[in-house]
Design a protein around this motif. Structure first.
Motif, mmCIF file in Angstrom:
data_model
loop_
_atom_site.group_PDB
_atom_site.id
_atom_site.type_symbol
_atom_site.label_atom_id
_atom_site.label_comp_id
_atom_site.label_asym_id
_atom_site.label_seq_id
_atom_site.Cartn_x
_atom_site.Cartn_y
_atom_site.Cartn_z
ATOM 1 N N ALA A 9 -36.501 -2.126 -32.674
ATOM 2 C CA ALA A 9 -37.860 -2.199 -33.197
ATOM 3 C C ALA A 9 -38.061 -1.151 -34.277
ATOM 4 N N ILE A 10 -37.557 0.031 -34.002
ATOM 5 C CA ILE A 10 -37.717 1.120 -34.988
ATOM 6 C C ILE A 10 -36.942 0.770 -36.254
ATOM 7 N N ALA A 11 -35.724 0.238 -36.051
ATOM 8 C CA ALA A 11 -34.901 -0.118 -37.206
ATOM 9 C C ALA A 11 -35.582 -1.208 -38.020
ATOM 10 N N ALA A 12 -36.176 -2.125 -37.297
ATOM 11 C CA ALA A 12 -36.880 -3.211 -37.999
ATOM 12 C C ALA A 12 -38.060 -2.662 -38.759
ATOM 13 N N LEU A 13 -38.740 -1.708 -38.130
ATOM 14 C CA LEU A 13 -39.917 -1.110 -38.790
ATOM 15 C C LEU A 13 -39.490 -0.368 -40.018
ATOM 16 N N LEU A 14 -38.435 0.413 -39.891
ATOM 17 C CA LEU A 14 -37.958 1.172 -41.047
ATOM 18 C C LEU A 14 -37.482 0.223 -42.150
ATOM 19 N N ALA A 15 -36.799 -0.834 -41.693
ATOM 20 C CA ALA A 15 -36.333 -1.795 -42.701
ATOM 21 C C ALA A 15 -37.510 -2.425 -43.428
ATOM 22 N N VAL A 17 -40.495 -1.076 -43.852
ATOM 23 C CA VAL A 17 -41.114 -0.085 -44.764
ATOM 24 C C VAL A 17 -40.270 0.046 -46.022
ATOM 25 N N GLY A 18 -38.934 0.083 -45.832
ATOM 26 C CA GLY A 18 -38.074 0.225 -46.994
ATOM 27 C C GLY A 18 -38.184 -0.976 -47.928
ATOM 28 N N ILE A 19 -38.214 -2.129 -47.299
ATOM 29 C CA ILE A 19 -38.367 -3.344 -48.156
ATOM 30 C C ILE A 19 -39.681 -3.306 -48.912
ATOM 31 N N GLY A 20 -40.779 -2.880 -48.202
ATOM 32 C CA GLY A 20 -42.115 -2.798 -48.874
ATOM 33 C C GLY A 20 -42.079 -1.834 -50.022
ATOM 34 N N LEU A 21 -41.411 -0.667 -49.784
ATOM 35 C CA LEU A 21 -41.353 0.320 -50.867
ATOM 36 C C LEU A 21 -40.544 -0.218 -52.028
ATOM 37 N N LEU A 22 -39.465 -0.924 -51.697
ATOM 38 C CA LEU A 22 -38.669 -1.472 -52.773
ATOM 39 C C LEU A 22 -39.431 -2.498 -53.581
#
Length: 508
Positions: A9-15, A17-22
């Motif tokens: 879940a955390i990895a998905a969340l981080l992924a 967030v990273g996708i959103g930032l990208l």
């Protein structure tokens, strides 16, 4: 759930967030590129507009420069023309100055000639004076003294006459006194009187008509005289009979009746009475019409019909050879004019002048003077009291109570005394006028002369080639002096000398 699940879940969340930032970074880069492109486009547009404005400014500057050069060229052209004009003006002034110098030289030469001629004329004048003194046996001073004495004598005579006129005009003692003086002075022109007419002449178609008028044993003429109240005179006058009566109305009725009988041919007592009655009615009608017409002519209104009827009787009355109704109208007009000039009541003066001889229409039938009878009759029919007094006092039988009464008396005298009215014979009047013109024509240089205004003025036309302006003034004075010395006349006679020069040319 296990730890792995949390990690996922955390990895998905981080992924996420990273996708959103990208994704956000990619979008920001795209936006910056778009803005940079827009900015470059705006800069390019601004540069192009600046170039356009710069081109327009260059064109405008070029036009202004060309216009300034054109204006400068026009100003230079005008300055050149003005300079040429000034040069021509200067040349003209120089030429005029030279002509003036030449004229001045000519004038100086002429002045020298004139001075020499003047000296010669002075010498000749002295010689002429010396010769005149030798011939006249009189010095210049003596001749001048004699001439001045004659001029002074004549001038003193003229001055005395002018002084008398000024003194007469200057005697004023208030408005009422001035009116009285003027009316009294006008009143003092009464002269002689002539006889009035008391007969009428009736023409006949032939001499045989006299016998028919007389009738058998005088029957017709007696019946006519008794019915008409007149005298019929049948004498040696060819083709005419005379009717005599002191009453002018009865005389007029008889004249008209006899003329009608002569035309009709039926002359007998019964027909005579009928014709007389018809003519009495006709004359009475004409009397009323004459009275109304006279009042209208004189400008008098508001009179009683009986007063107008009585005035109409004056149509057939003559006094001193003057028709009394015409005299009444004339006196009314004169009185109105005098009242207007003197500031009196014009209506009262007009009525007084119109009615002043009212009593003459009745004085043959009643006792008393015509002034008293007229005043009493006018008072009976409501005439203004001042008018009644003017009627009664116009022959000074009673005291005059107003200036209008004096004016009526003066107007009566003027109407009777004027030339051709009654107090001056027409033949004598014409002779006096002719003598006045002949006297003026007797002077040298007179071309024509005319006596006007009933002999109160004489106008003289002189020949301009013989009489100059100064001689015209002297001629007027000489003629006036001769009139004073040789003629008798009322009042004053104005002498007017007219001198005119006419230039006539014909256009061919």
């Amino acid at each position: 759930m296990g730890p792995i699940t949390y990690l996922i879940a955390i990895a998905a969340l981080l992924a996420g967030v990273g996708i959103g930032l990208l994704i956000s970074g990619l979008r920001s880069a795209a936006t910056r590129r778009e803005q940079q492109e827009k900015a470059e486009k705006i800069i390019l547009a601004a540069r192009e507009q600046a170039k356009t404005i710069e081109l327009q400014a260059r064109d405008q500057a070029l036009k202004v420069t060309q216009a300034a050069e054109t204006e400068i060229k026009n100003l230079r052209s005008e300055l050149n023309k003005e300079e040429e004009r000034l040069q021509r003006r200067r040349a003209e002034l120089d030429a005029r100055f030279e002509r003036l110098e030449q004229r001045e030289l000519a004038v100086n030469k002429r002045q020298s000639a004139v001075d020499r001629r003047y000296n010669e004329v002075e010498k000749l004048h002295e010689q002429v004076i010396a010769e005149l003194q030798r011939v006249a046996n009189m010095s210049v001073e003596e001749a001048r003294s004699l001439l001045l004495a004659e001029v002074e004598k004549e001038a003193r005579s003229d001055m005395a006459r002018i002084i008398r006129q000024i003194e007469a005009e200057a005697r004023e003692e208030g408005e009422k006194r001035a009116r009285k003086l003027i009316t009294d002075s006008i009143q003092r022109v009464a002269t002689e009187q002539v006889a009035e007419f008391t007969t009428s002449l009736v023409p006949l178609p032939n001499e045989d008509m006299k016998g028919r008028i007389v009738g058998r044993n005088g029957r017709n003429i007696r019946a006519f005289e008794q019915a008409a109240g007149v005298d019929v005179i049948v004498d040696d006058t060819p083709e005419a009979v005379t009717i005599s009566c002191f009453d002018p109305v009865r005389r007029e009725v008889a004249r008209r009746a006899l003329s009608r009988l002569i035309l009709d041919g039926r002359i007998h007592p019964a027909h005579i009475e009928k014709v007389l009655e018809d003519e009495r009615k006709a004359v009475e009608k004409s009397i009323i019409e004459a009275g109304e017409q006279a009042a209208f002519d004189a400008g008098v209104t508001g009179l009683h019909p009986e007063v107008l009827r009585m005035m109409g009787r004056l149509k057939y009355r003559t006094s001193y050879g003057q028709n009394q109704l015409a005299h009444a109208v004339e006196v009314a007009k004169l009185a109105s004019i005098l009242a207007a000039e003197l500031g009196a009541n014009e209506e009262i003066a007009r009525q007084s002048g119109f009615l002043h001889d009212l009593g003459k229409a009745m004085d043959h039938n009643q006792e008393g003077t015509h002034a008293a009878l007229g005043a009493e009759f006018a008072k009976r029919y409501g005439v203004h009291p001042l008018v009644v007094n003017a009627i009664a006092s116009h022959h000074h039988e009673v005291e005059q109570e107003s200036v209008e009464a004096i004016i009526a008396e003066v107007a009566d005298a003027i109407s009777g005394a004027r030339p051709g009215a009654r107090r001056e014979d027409l033949e004598a009047y014409i002779k006096r006028i002719k003598a006045l013109e002949d006297m003026a024509n007797s002077f040298k240089g007179v071309s024509q002369s005319y006596a006007i205004q009933a002999g109160r003025e004489v106008r003289i036309i002189v020949k301009p080639e013989e009489i100059d302006d100064l001689a015209a003034a002297r001629l007027a004075r000489d003629i006036a002096k001769k009139i004073e010395e040789t003629m008798q006349y009322p009042g004053q006679i104005k002498v007017t000398v007219i001198r005119e020069t006419r230039a006539v040319e014909l256009a061919k």
